[in-house]
Design an enzyme around this catalytic site. Structure first.
Site, PDB file in Angstrom:
ATOM      1  N   LYS A 129      -7.629   6.482 -19.543  1.00 43.40           N
ATOM      2  CA  LYS A 129      -7.805   7.042 -20.881  1.00 43.40           C
ATOM      3  C   LYS A 129      -6.528   6.892 -21.716  1.00 43.40           C
ATOM      4  O   LYS A 129      -6.073   5.793 -21.901  1.00 43.40           O
ATOM      5  CB  LYS A 129      -8.281   8.491 -20.737  1.00 43.40           C
ATOM      6  N   ARG A 171       0.855  -1.202   0.000  1.00 46.91           N
ATOM      7  CA  ARG A 171       0.000   0.000   0.000  1.00 46.91           C
ATOM      8  C   ARG A 171       0.885   1.243   0.000  1.00 46.91           C
ATOM      9  O   ARG A 171       0.604   2.228  -0.657  1.00 46.91           O
ATOM     10  CB  ARG A 171      -0.959   0.015   1.203  1.00 46.91           C
ATOM     11  N   TYR A 196     -15.456  16.708 -16.177  1.00 47.15           N
ATOM     12  CA  TYR A 196     -16.035  15.380 -16.138  1.00 47.15           C
ATOM     13  C   TYR A 196     -17.113  15.341 -15.040  1.00 47.15           C
ATOM     14  O   TYR A 196     -16.873  15.787 -13.911  1.00 47.15           O
ATOM     15  CB  TYR A 196     -14.935  14.344 -15.877  1.00 47.15           C
ATOM     16  N   ASP A 201      -6.113  18.792 -14.625  1.00 45.70           N
ATOM     17  CA  ASP A 201      -6.505  17.472 -15.097  1.00 45.70           C
ATOM     18  C   ASP A 201      -6.108  17.403 -16.579  1.00 45.70           C
ATOM     19  O   ASP A 201      -6.715  18.058 -17.425  1.00 45.70           O
ATOM     20  CB  ASP A 201      -8.021  17.283 -14.901  1.00 45.70           C
TER      21      ASP A 201
END
Ligand code: P1T
Length: 389
Positions: free
Chosen positions: A204, A55, A107, A179
């Site tokens: 993407k 992690r 988005y 972004d």
């Protein structure tokens, strides 16, 4: 001795293939292995080879994060299980009482995260048309701590001037986050333009093959990197070794893919702008785009995302979307295969209807993610589907 793959000496394509990666020291394997290990053995308490628990850090993920950071002209990369996990982590840099100025168009899931989740932590949001740097400056309050930029915006393809907005933010000690999902570092590098944080939905273009959901944050500042490392470890959204391996493999062809997305995108945007069934095309590469000059200034290409308005509203849009054969009707974008979707019903359904109306996300709006298939096949497909609409 392997090169350090610095930006001055090596081109993008070379760095995309090599940065962050070394042959495996025990076998010489050229590909970084998928280290499927949750924990790492220590010689003595606190004495180890740099890894304790996956992690916190994992060797496959580290190689991928270093490669991605290198391509974004950053020093530190953090990979997450989704773009939304990256956004959630970045928004936890803030505390109750802080104010964020965000693009009014982005988005739908990013808007939902801010408006319906993070707002409950006592953080204030203003959604502003950031195409105007003046509008950004006017929205600044004494407690403004972050500006959240998406450029081009999803789905209306508005552009935000990264350099001037980041500069105005820095003057007021406001963090700027960009972004960069729609452009990828091949076409736009916000850190070079003065932004503090780059965010990706790596689902993407970064991964590019529609087989992974992922996200990333990239920064240059050590203190910011320390905070993000702390948050990523504390919140637990880091991506798996398998996802890191697949995404790093995809980075190797990012430049090739982006050049083809761009070539096909330009041709299709021009084709659509001449079709009688099409009311309007929004693509930064077209001189008709109101910010075409800014596109040429801050982007190195225009990419494969196109938004257009079909004449005849929802019935025409439905008929067209049901008629495509090479394009697939699906959410998401940035994969090698061409996708098509209806933002008002699909990706931006979580945006309130009155906001959608104000932004022009109406029933005639269609969004294309142009893939890397044969251009003639794509043009023929759009022609036959538009004929039916
Ligand atoms: O889907 P996820 O990997 O969690 O990423 C969210 C996200 C963040 N930023 C931008 C600009 C995005 O486009 C997305 C996800 N977008 C879609 C799924 C879509 O079809 O637009």
């Amino acid at each position: 001795m392997k090169a350090d793959w610095n930006q001055k000496e090596f081109g993008f394509e070379t760095r995309a293939i090599h940065a962050g990666q070394k042959p495996d020291p025990t076998t010489g394997a050229i590909m970084t292995p998928i280290y499927l290990s949750s924990t790492f053995v220590q010689e003595s308490p606190g004495v180890h080879k740099g890894y304790e628990y996956s992690r916190t850090s994992n060797p496959t993920r580290k190689a991928y994060e270093d490669c991605l950071a290198n391509l974004e002209s950053g020093k530190f990369g953090f990979a997450f299980t989704s773009g939304c996990a990256a956004s959630t982590t970045a928004l936890h840099l803030l505390k109750a009482g802080d104010h964020v100025i965000a693009s009014d168009d982005m988005y739908g899931g990013s808007f939902r995260l801010m408006d319906k989740v993070i707002r409950h932590n006592g953080i204030e949001f203003s959604f502003v048309d950031l195409t105007s740097v003046e509008a950004f400056k006017s929205a600044i309050r004494p407690n403004t701590k972050m500006v959240w930029i998406e450029t081009p915006t999803n789905p209306t393809m508005k552009l935000v001037d990264i350099k001037r907005t980041a500069q105005a933010a820095r003057a007021k000690n406001i963090l700027s986050l960009v972004d960069n999902t729609f452009m990828s570092p091949y076409f736009q590098r916000p850190l070079e333009l003065g932004a503090d944080i780059v965010l990706h939905s790596t689902t993407k273009y970064i991964n590019g093959h529609s087989d992974i959901v992922g996200g990333a944050l990239i920064v240059n500042d050590q203190e910011l990197a320390n905070k993000l490392a702390f948050l990523s470890n504390s919140m637990g959204g880091a991506c798996s070794a398998f996802d890191a391996f697949v995404s790093m493999r995809s980075l190797k062809t990012l430049a090739l893919r982006m050049r083809q997305h761009d070539q096909n995108g330009r041709a299709i945007a021009e084709f659509l702008s001449k079709n009688a069934k099409v009311e309007r095309v929004v693509y930064p590469g077209l001189p008709s785009h109101p910010q075409h000059a800014l596109a040429k200034e801050q982007m190195h290409g225009f990419g494969g995302m196109i938004t257009f308005y079909i004449k005849g509203g929802l019935p025409a849009a439905r008929m067209f979307l049901e008629s495509v054969r090479v394009f697939s009707l699906a959410e998401s974008l940035g994969g090698v295969e061409s996708l098509i979707e209806h933002p008002a019903i699909m990706t931006h359904a979580s945006v309130p209807p009155e906001n959608r109306k104000a932004l022009g996300i109406d029933d005639g709006m269609i969004r294309l993610s142009v893939g890397v298939e044969n251009l003639e096949d794509l043009l023929r497909d759009l022609t036959q589907a538009l004929d039916k609409a």
